[in-house]
Design an enzyme around this catalytic site. Structure first.
Site: not given
Ligand SMILES: [Mg+2]
Length: 354
Positions: A158, A186, A214, A239, A263
């Protein structure tokens, strides 16, 4: 068909630290759809910071408008049932996801098939990455080594907090784990477009290129996403920019990304997710399937989906790996980076553990 909801809490074996909080448990909502003989299962995760879905809201949606929409329908009317679920309310993607998956699970069980077999899969193993908890460079390097020792070979870090610190943290993880494991980043919308290009180019120039990055900039800033995508060689993954079909069409039109992260809890279940994966493939866009902080039910459904609809990069389905105890018996099983799908009917879930 009878719909029953269950609020569950499952402990993690290792606390999961994000920029916002430290999680020691996953709180989630399971739904059980019964035909009197078989039960199909689904899950609505709590996702305040992305979809805004809460357990209480999902429960109210399932017990209210979705139950009303399915009233009088038999379990063999799967296509009609799925259509009614999507039309029962605006938003509420977690609730729709849970009931959509439970209806698919029930349909598979009524035919004596696994869910992945019902979806057309011929494989029962799926690969996943693993996300490192947020921390300083030392903590991240240690976490990277620990996850490689756990058997993972694709690690997600992250980033998106401060650009200079992000470069340093990624380089420290790479130094700690050696050249073989893949790294993906991400940013969760955290960079400006200029920060994104600066960080990604610095890592590329330092020989520390990552597999993909991402959501570098704000979800709605498709011009910014395209600006970054045009200026780096590292693939960009959308995303938060993509929930459903309308969003994916916009990303394709803008050239805003190289891949999309599908997702179930963003799009509302297996039926819309299949449409997204097919649309991405038709337009030459890469895809992975990801998940929220959810258990073996939600992750099991996502894993069944990708086993039938192969994606173009390793998927992001580690959430249930973090659980010390599953809230259900049966279902998927992790072996390092491999997720083994069950051989029992449906999702393989046989009941609640608590
Ligand atoms: Mg993500």
């Amino acid at each position: 068909m009878k719909l029953t909801t269950h609020l569950v809490s499952a402990p993690l074996h290792t606390p999961f630290v994000t920029a916002l909080r430290t999680a020691t448990h996953v709180e989630s909502l399971l739904v059980e759809v019964s035909d009197g003989e078989h039960s199909g299962w689904g899950e609505a995760p709590q996702v305040w910071k992305v979809t805004g879905d809460s357990l209480a809201g999902s429960q109210a949606c399932i017990e209210g408008p979705i139950t009303t929409a399915l009233d009088g329908l038999g379990p063999d009317d799967l296509t009609e049932a799925l259509r009614r679920v999507q039309g029962a309310a605006v938003g509420n993607f977690g609730a729709k996801d849970a009931v959509d998956v439970a209806l698919h699970d029930l349909a598979a069980r009524r035919r004596g098939l696994t869910l992945h077999g019902f979806l057309g899969s011929t494989t029962d193993v799926v690969r996943t990455d693993v996300t490192l908890s947020v921390g300083d460079a030392d903590a991240l390097a240690d976490a990277g080594k620990a996850r490689v020792a756990d058997g993972f070979d694709v690690l997600k870090i992250k980033v998106g907090t401060d650009a200079a610190g992000d470069i340093e943290r990624v380089r420290r993880v790479r130094d700690a784990i050696g050249p073989a494991p893949r790294l993906r980043l991400d940013a969760n919308q955290g960079w400006t477009r200029r920060d994104a290009v600066t960080v990604i180019r610095a890592l590329e120039d330092a020989g520390c290129a990552t597999e993909l990055v991402e959501q570098p900039v704000a979800a709605a800033d498709l011009d910014g996403m395209a600006w970054v995508t045009d200026r780096v060689s590292t693939p960009i993954l959308a995303d938060e920019s993509v929930y459903g079909v309308r969003d994916l069409v916009a990303v394709i039109r803008h050239g805003a990304a190289d891949l999309v992260n599908v997702k179930l809890a963003k799009c509302g279940g297996l039926a819309p997710a299949r449409t997204l994966l097919e649309l991405a493939r038709e337009h030459g866009l890469g895809a992975i399937v990801g998940c929220m902080m959810e258990s073996h039910v939600g992750v099991g459904a996502a894993a069944a989906l990708v086993s039938a609809y192969p994606t173009t990069a390793v998927n992001d389905l580690d959430a249930a790996w973090w659980l010390r105890e599953a809230p259900v018996t049966g279902g998927i099983r992790y072996d390092g980076s491999l997720i083994h799908l069950p051989s029992a009917p449906g999702l393989g879930v046989t009941g609640l553990t608590v």
